[in-house]
Design an enzyme around this catalytic site. Structure first.
Site, PDB file in Angstrom:
ATOM      1  N   LYS A 116       0.837  -1.197   0.000  1.00 27.15           N
ATOM      2  CA  LYS A 116       0.000   0.000   0.000  1.00 27.15           C
ATOM      3  C   LYS A 116       0.873   1.249   0.000  1.00 27.15           C
ATOM      4  CE  LYS A 116      -1.810   2.467   3.295  1.00 27.15           C
ATOM      5  NZ  LYS A 116      -1.586   3.778   2.646  1.00 27.15           N
ATOM      6  N   GLU A 190      10.576   0.662   9.969  1.00 26.49           N
ATOM      7  CA  GLU A 190      11.559   1.714   9.716  1.00 26.49           C
ATOM      8  C   GLU A 190      10.846   3.031  10.007  1.00 26.49           C
ATOM      9  OE1 GLU A 190      13.413   4.484   8.554  1.00 26.49           O
ATOM     10  OE2 GLU A 190      13.311   3.849   6.455  1.00 26.49           O
ATOM     11  N   CYS A 224      13.708  10.372   6.655  1.00 31.60           N
ATOM     12  CA  CYS A 224      13.777   9.847   8.028  1.00 31.60           C
ATOM     13  C   CYS A 224      15.178   9.964   8.587  1.00 31.60           C
ATOM     14  CB  CYS A 224      13.307   8.396   8.053  1.00 31.60           C
ATOM     15  SG  CYS A 224      14.068   7.392   6.790  1.00 31.60           S
ATOM     16  N   GLU A 321      10.798  14.793  15.530  1.00 26.98           N
ATOM     17  CA  GLU A 321      11.028  14.793  14.087  1.00 26.98           C
ATOM     18  C   GLU A 321      10.108  15.833  13.426  1.00 26.98           C
ATOM     19  OE1 GLU A 321       9.692  11.315  11.656  1.00 26.98           O
ATOM     20  OE2 GLU A 321      11.738  11.352  10.904  1.00 26.98           O
TER      21      GLU A 321
HETATM   22  P1  NAI Z   1       2.056   7.790   8.692  1.00 27.87           P
HETATM   23  O1  NAI Z   1       2.950   6.922   9.512  1.00 27.87           O
HETATM   24  O2  NAI Z   1       0.662   8.017   9.173  1.00 27.87           O
HETATM   25  O3  NAI Z   1       1.955   7.198   7.180  1.00 27.87           O
HETATM   26  C1  NAI Z   1       2.821   6.244   6.623  1.00 27.87           C
HETATM   27  C2  NAI Z   1       2.025   5.143   5.944  1.00 27.87           C
HETATM   28  O4  NAI Z   1       1.259   4.444   6.909  1.00 27.87           O
HETATM   29  C3  NAI Z   1       1.013   5.642   4.908  1.00 27.87           C
HETATM   30  O5  NAI Z   1       0.955   4.727   3.848  1.00 27.87           O
HETATM   31  C4  NAI Z   1      -0.296   5.624   5.689  1.00 27.87           C
HETATM   32  O6  NAI Z   1      -1.434   5.510   4.878  1.00 27.87           O
HETATM   33  C5  NAI Z   1      -0.112   4.403   6.542  1.00 27.87           C
HETATM   34  N1  NAI Z   1      -0.915   4.369   7.757  1.00 27.87           N
HETATM   35  C6  NAI Z   1      -1.420   5.419   8.461  1.00 27.87           C
HETATM   36  N2  NAI Z   1      -2.098   4.981   9.537  1.00 27.87           N
HETATM   37  C7  NAI Z   1      -2.004   3.623   9.533  1.00 27.87           C
HETATM   38  C8  NAI Z   1      -2.483   2.599  10.409  1.00 27.87           C
HETATM   39  N3  NAI Z   1      -3.184   2.867  11.503  1.00 27.87           N
HETATM   40  N4  NAI Z   1      -2.206   1.302  10.107  1.00 27.87           N
HETATM   41  C9  NAI Z   1      -1.480   0.996   9.010  1.00 27.87           C
HETATM   42  N5  NAI Z   1      -1.009   1.926   8.160  1.00 27.87           N
HETATM   43  C10 NAI Z   1      -1.261   3.238   8.407  1.00 27.87           C
HETATM   44  O7  NAI Z   1       2.804   9.170   8.494  1.00 27.87           O
HETATM   45  P2  NAI Z   1       2.133  10.602   8.171  1.00 27.87           P
HETATM   46  O8  NAI Z   1       0.931  10.791   9.060  1.00 27.87           O
HETATM   47  O9  NAI Z   1       1.947  10.695   6.720  1.00 27.87           O
HETATM   48  O10 NAI Z   1       3.271  11.613   8.627  1.00 27.87           O
HETATM   49  C11 NAI Z   1       3.375  12.040   9.979  1.00 27.87           C
HETATM   50  C12 NAI Z   1       4.825  12.139  10.403  1.00 27.87           C
HETATM   51  O11 NAI Z   1       5.415  10.845  10.377  1.00 27.87           O
HETATM   52  C13 NAI Z   1       5.720  12.974   9.518  1.00 27.87           C
HETATM   53  O12 NAI Z   1       5.663  14.327   9.853  1.00 27.87           O
HETATM   54  C14 NAI Z   1       7.065  12.387   9.808  1.00 27.87           C
HETATM   55  O13 NAI Z   1       7.596  12.943  10.979  1.00 27.87           O
HETATM   56  C15 NAI Z   1       6.783  10.936  10.061  1.00 27.87           C
HETATM   57  N6  NAI Z   1       7.074  10.101   8.859  1.00 27.87           N
HETATM   58  C16 NAI Z   1       8.235   9.395   8.833  1.00 27.87           C
HETATM   59  C17 NAI Z   1       8.558   8.663   7.711  1.00 27.87           C
HETATM   60  C18 NAI Z   1       9.822   7.892   7.634  1.00 27.87           C
HETATM   61  O14 NAI Z   1      10.344   7.698   6.542  1.00 27.87           O
HETATM   62  N7  NAI Z   1      10.341   7.373   8.717  1.00 27.87           N
HETATM   63  C19 NAI Z   1       7.708   8.649   6.525  1.00 27.87           C
HETATM   64  C20 NAI Z   1       6.479   9.384   6.671  1.00 27.87           C
HETATM   65  C21 NAI Z   1       6.202  10.088   7.804  1.00 27.87           C
END
Ligand code: NAI
Ligand code: MG
Length: 411
Positions: A116, A190, A224, A321
């Protein structure tokens, strides 16, 4: 995916490798198209999509294609077997590249995949699905499903899923870990980071300044492993900060499709709000802000390159972050002091060290609690190198030999 696993896992590994190799070749052939879509969809500068994201994505498929028929050499005295169906949930910062990091090793090990993409950046994943269909890969081996958090939850909780590979926020990582606790499901996570970039007085200063700029402003800071905390040794702090201020005023913020753009668009309105909120908190807690004045179009999600001076360990913008083009700068006197400060966040993903002294590099590589430590460079990625974090940055490794382990059971 469950049905397809039966025959895919039994296919001669050499044949599996050929399929993966073909996917790699086809990404190369369609590289321009992928690069344009990636920048249009996610906002990153076309220079980065073209020179980094897309070629690296292809290289991950090439690299893991080579491993498919050599797994027993990677794990001597063991019988490596695929896990089954891998549920893969990826973020919006490196959409195609994260898909490649997840799909390539899973296939090489004989798993099938349900992936996804993030809701704001689904296009290159869908394009990849099209390409994979055209490549002749047996039906059901790779499945791409769009949707937001709820769709992710469905994947996480589905009984036919054997493994979850997640890249995203630490908050969602924790939810996933709880949901699968006690189940048969394996996981690799990750998550977030707060990388420390450390510059000593004996460093090649101009080279270090370029490295610091790349570490925090690459991909608008939506990285990240971004070097979002800078530690400068006191004796060179003044000159480094002066050079940083000069350098950020030359960065071009704007149209992601313009070849000259250095900092593209913030990925979503929501993320821009998050970043602006952190900037507000940074000022309120007493940080001294320095922002480049840049001309940008009225419409769009823009954030100028931003420095924060006079911050300390307890400040929110030093601990959390931000995931945007915002650098928190501190100074230090001794090596032990900086190691302690660098390690003092909930995260443990990445760090950078700038010095001409090998002995300092060795000491810091040993003592920094980070999964990746770069020396006199930053944000260097290669399929042969394992990547992943400690502490709340998650666990498991992607890339290299270790990336295979995430998709195998070793009998
Ligand atoms: P998120 O962690 O909510 O989204 C990442 C992925 O997880 C997306 O595909 C989303 O649809 C999915 N997702 C969301 N809720 C889920 C759930 N309950 N169960 C399974 N999958 C789920 O990140 P978001 O809200 O887009 O960004 C928030 C913060 O997270 C950012 O400001 C950043 O600090 C951090 N982040 C870190 C990343 C990294 O590479 N380590 C990547 C994206 C965000
Ligand atoms: Mg979220």
């Amino acid at each position: 995916a469950r049905k397809a696993f039966k025959s895919w896992s039994k296919l001669n590994p050499k044949e599996r490798g050929k399929y993966i190799f073909r996917i790699a070749r086809m990404i190369q052939e369609r590289a321009r198209e992928f690069a344009v879509i990636e920048s249009l969809d996610g906002g990153k500068p076309i220079r980065e999509s073209r020179d980094i994201d897309i070629p690296l994505a292809a290289n991950h498929f090439f690299y893991y294609a080579g491993w498919a028929d050599k797994l027993e050499y990677a794990f001597p005295n063991k019988t490596p077997q695929p896990l089954g169906v891998a549920g893969q949930i990826i973020p919006w910062n490196f959409p195609l590249l994260m898909a490649a990091w997840k799909i390539a090793p899973a296939l090489a090990c004989g798993n099938t995949v349900v992936l996804k993409p993030a809701e704001t950046t689904s296009l290159t994943a869908l394009k990849l699905a099209e390409l994979i269909r055209d490549s002749g890969l047996p039906k059901g081996v790779v499945n791409i499903i769009t949707g937001a958090g709820e769709t992710g939850t469905e994947i996480v909780n589905h009984p036919d899923i054997d493994k979850i590979a997640f890249t995203g926020s630490t908050a969602i990582g924790k939810i996933i870990q709880k949901s699968i606790a006690g189940s048969k499901k394996k996981s690799t996570l990750e998550l977030g980071g707060k990388g420390a970039n450390i510059i000593f007085e004996d460093a090649a200063i101009d080279q270090a300044v370029e490295g610091i700029i790349n570490a925090i402003f690459f991909n608008q800071g939506h990285v990240c492993c971004a070097g979002s905390r800078l530690f400068v040794q006191e004796s060179v702090a003044e000159i480094v900060i002066e050079k940083l201020k000069e350098r950020i005023s030359t960065l071009i913020v704007g149209d992601p499709l313009d070849k000259n753009t250095d900092i593209g668009a913030i990925n979503s309105k929501e993320q821009l709000n998050t970043i602006n909120n952190y900037i507000k908190i940074g000022k309120k807690e007493g940080g001294e802000i320095y922002q480049a004045k840049c001309k940008v179009a009225k419409k769009g999600n823009w954030c100028p390159p931003t420095l924060f001076l006079n911050v300390s360990q307890s400040h929110t913008i030093v601990q959390e972050e931000i995931f945007g083009p915002v650098l928190a700068i501190q100074t230090f006197r001794t090596i032990d002091e900086v190691i302690e400060k660098a390690n003092n966040t909930p995260f443990g993903l990445s760090a950078g060290v700038w010095t001409e002294k090998g002995s300092k590099i060795f000491k810091l590589t040993q003592e920094l609690n980070a999964g990746v430590v770069w020396a006199n460079t930053y944000n260097k990625f290669d399929p042969t190198s394992p990547f992943g974090g400690f502490k709340e940055s998650g666990f498991g490794r992607e890339g290299g030999l270790h990336g295979l382990e995430a998709y195998l059971k070793l009998k």
